[in-house]
Design a protein around this motif. Structure first.
Motif, short mmCIF file in Angstrom:
data_model
loop_
_atom_site.label_atom_id
_atom_site.label_comp_id
_atom_site.label_asym_id
_atom_site.label_seq_id
_atom_site.Cartn_x
_atom_site.Cartn_y
_atom_site.Cartn_z
N SER A 101 56.66 83.08 38.36
CA SER A 101 57.74 83.82 37.68
C SER A 101 58.19 83.21 36.36
O SER A 101 58.92 83.84 35.62
N ASP A 102 57.77 81.99 36.03
CA ASP A 102 58.08 81.44 34.72
C ASP A 102 57.23 82.19 33.68
O ASP A 102 56.03 82.37 33.89
N PRO A 103 57.84 82.66 32.58
CA PRO A 103 57.14 83.59 31.68
C PRO A 103 56.11 82.96 30.76
O PRO A 103 56.33 82.76 29.57
N ASN A 104 54.94 82.62 31.31
CA ASN A 104 53.82 82.19 30.49
C ASN A 104 52.91 83.39 30.20
O ASN A 104 53.03 84.43 30.83
N GLN A 105 51.99 83.23 29.25
CA GLN A 105 51.07 84.31 28.95
C GLN A 105 50.30 84.71 30.21
O GLN A 105 50.23 85.87 30.57
N TYR A 106 49.73 83.70 30.87
CA TYR A 106 49.08 83.91 32.17
C TYR A 106 49.47 82.76 33.08
O TYR A 106 49.40 81.59 32.67
N THR A 107 49.83 83.07 34.31
CA THR A 107 50.14 82.05 35.30
C THR A 107 49.35 82.33 36.56
O THR A 107 49.45 83.42 37.14
N ALA A 108 48.55 81.35 36.97
CA ALA A 108 47.81 81.44 38.23
C ALA A 108 48.55 80.62 39.27
O ALA A 108 48.83 79.44 39.06
N ASP A 162 42.43 70.38 36.84
CA ASP A 162 43.19 70.13 35.62
C ASP A 162 44.28 71.18 35.45
O ASP A 162 44.24 72.27 36.01
N ASN A 163 45.28 70.82 34.66
CA ASN A 163 46.33 71.76 34.26
C ASN A 163 47.11 72.30 35.47
O ASN A 163 47.45 73.48 35.53
N LEU A 164 47.36 71.43 36.44
CA LEU A 164 48.13 71.84 37.61
C LEU A 164 49.59 71.42 37.43
O LEU A 164 49.88 70.26 37.13
N ASN A 165 50.49 72.37 37.61
CA ASN A 165 51.91 72.14 37.39
C ASN A 165 52.72 72.58 38.61
O ASN A 165 52.30 73.46 39.36
N LYS A 166 53.88 71.97 38.77
CA LYS A 166 54.82 72.46 39.76
C LYS A 166 55.44 73.76 39.24
O LYS A 166 55.72 73.88 38.04
N PRO A 167 55.64 74.75 40.09
CA PRO A 167 56.19 76.02 39.61
C PRO A 167 57.63 75.87 39.14
O PRO A 167 58.41 75.10 39.71
N CYS A 168 57.95 76.57 38.09
CA CYS A 168 59.32 76.67 37.58
C CYS A 168 59.82 78.07 37.94
O CYS A 168 59.50 79.04 37.25
N LEU A 169 60.58 78.17 39.02
CA LEU A 169 60.93 79.47 39.56
C LEU A 169 61.99 80.17 38.73
O LEU A 169 62.98 79.57 38.33
N ASN A 170 61.77 81.45 38.49
CA ASN A 170 62.74 82.28 37.77
C ASN A 170 63.10 83.46 38.68
O ASN A 170 62.57 84.55 38.54
N ILE A 171 63.99 83.20 39.62
CA ILE A 171 64.35 84.21 40.61
C ILE A 171 65.07 85.38 39.95
O ILE A 171 64.93 86.54 40.38
N ASP A 172 65.82 85.11 38.88
CA ASP A 172 66.50 86.20 38.17
C ASP A 172 65.49 87.24 37.69
O ASP A 172 65.74 88.45 37.78
N LYS A 173 64.37 86.76 37.17
CA LYS A 173 63.32 87.67 36.68
C LYS A 173 62.74 88.49 37.82
O LYS A 173 62.49 89.70 37.66
N ILE A 174 62.53 87.87 38.97
CA ILE A 174 61.98 88.59 40.13
C ILE A 174 62.95 89.68 40.58
O ILE A 174 62.54 90.82 40.85
N VAL A 175 64.21 89.34 40.68
CA VAL A 175 65.22 90.33 41.11
C VAL A 175 65.29 91.48 40.11
O VAL A 175 65.34 92.65 40.50
N GLU A 176 65.30 91.16 38.82
CA GLU A 176 65.37 92.21 37.80
C GLU A 176 64.18 93.16 37.92
O GLU A 176 64.33 94.39 37.83
N LYS A 177 62.98 92.61 38.14
CA LYS A 177 61.78 93.44 38.23
C LYS A 177 61.80 94.35 39.46
O LYS A 177 61.35 95.49 39.41
N HIS A 178 62.32 93.84 40.58
CA HIS A 178 62.21 94.57 41.84
C HIS A 178 63.51 95.23 42.29
O HIS A 178 63.55 95.82 43.37
N LEU A 179 64.53 95.15 41.45
CA LEU A 179 65.83 95.69 41.83
C LEU A 179 65.77 97.17 42.18
O LEU A 179 66.42 97.64 43.13
#
Length: 210
Positions: A101-108, A162-179
């Motif tokens: 949910s963190d707004p990157n161009q692509y997030t796997a 390589d390039n493994l990160n801990k997720p930065c959760l954006n719950i506000d974005k999820i709620v807005e999308k699925h409201l």
């Protein structure tokens, strides 16, 4: 619209109360083996912090997998119970989308499924599922990512990539999308494991050997 957000599927136990797209209270805790004992008190405490009652809730957004089989079952069962008893609209969202949910161009997003397999999906900055959520060998999924540039890979688990990160959760974005998602019949809300349980796999193995 007053919404209850519920995620019990992975390393974080998340309960939030929203007024439209605005968070009133958002509690994020470490998940553990005592989820069944903790979830209802946490929901009750979150509602009290928000100065709301369950009768004030118009909408439930529940994460229905993939992830911990036990965690998925508990969260989905509690959400269905609340929705059915209170005649509350209910909709579902993928744990892989939450992790991305963190707004990157692509997030796997990856969840360890053991034995070299993962639950995985690729999302764009708007939360669109570019590579569908699936149960797949990690090496095969990494090959699929090679056609995309600037992919950020996130997981709460550890992988030798390589390039493994801990997720930065954006719950506000999820709620807005699925409201405004269309509500479902609570009886039709089911876990999305993306694979058979180990018990089901053993049963299938036995049947194939008969």
């Amino acid at each position: 619209m007053i919404s209850l957000f519920l995620d019990t599927c992975s390393a974080k136990l998340i309960v939030g109360v929203y007024n439209g797209i605005d968070p009133i209270v958002l509690n994020i805790e470490e998940n553990d083996n005592h989820l069944s004992e903790r979830i209802l008190p946490l929901i009750d405490n979150t509602l009290k912090q928000a100065n709301k009652k369950i009768s004030d809730i118009n909408n439930i957004i529940v994460v229905n997998g993939p992830g911990s089989f036990t965690g998925i079952r508990i969260g989905v069962t509690v959400a269905k119970m609340l929705a059915w008893c209170g005649n509350i609209k209910i909709s579902t969202v993928s744990e892989l989308e939450v992790l991305a949910s963190d707004p990157n161009q692509y997030t796997a997003s990856l969840i360890d499924a053991r034995r070299g397999y993962v639950y995985a999906g690729l999302y764009d900055k708007d939360g669109k599922n570019i590579i569908k959520d699936q149960h797949i060998k990690l090496t095969d999924f990494m090959d699929m990512l090679k056609k995309y540039k600037d992919v950020v890979i996130v997981s709460n688990d550890t992988f030798e990539i390589d390039n493994l990160n801990k997720p930065c959760l954006n719950i506000d974005k999820i709620v807005e999308k699925h409201l405004n998602d269309e509500g479902q019949n609570p009886h039709g809300v089911n876990p999305q494991y993306l694979k058979l349980t180990e018990a089901e796999e053993r049963l299938n193995d036995k049947r194939n050997n008969w």
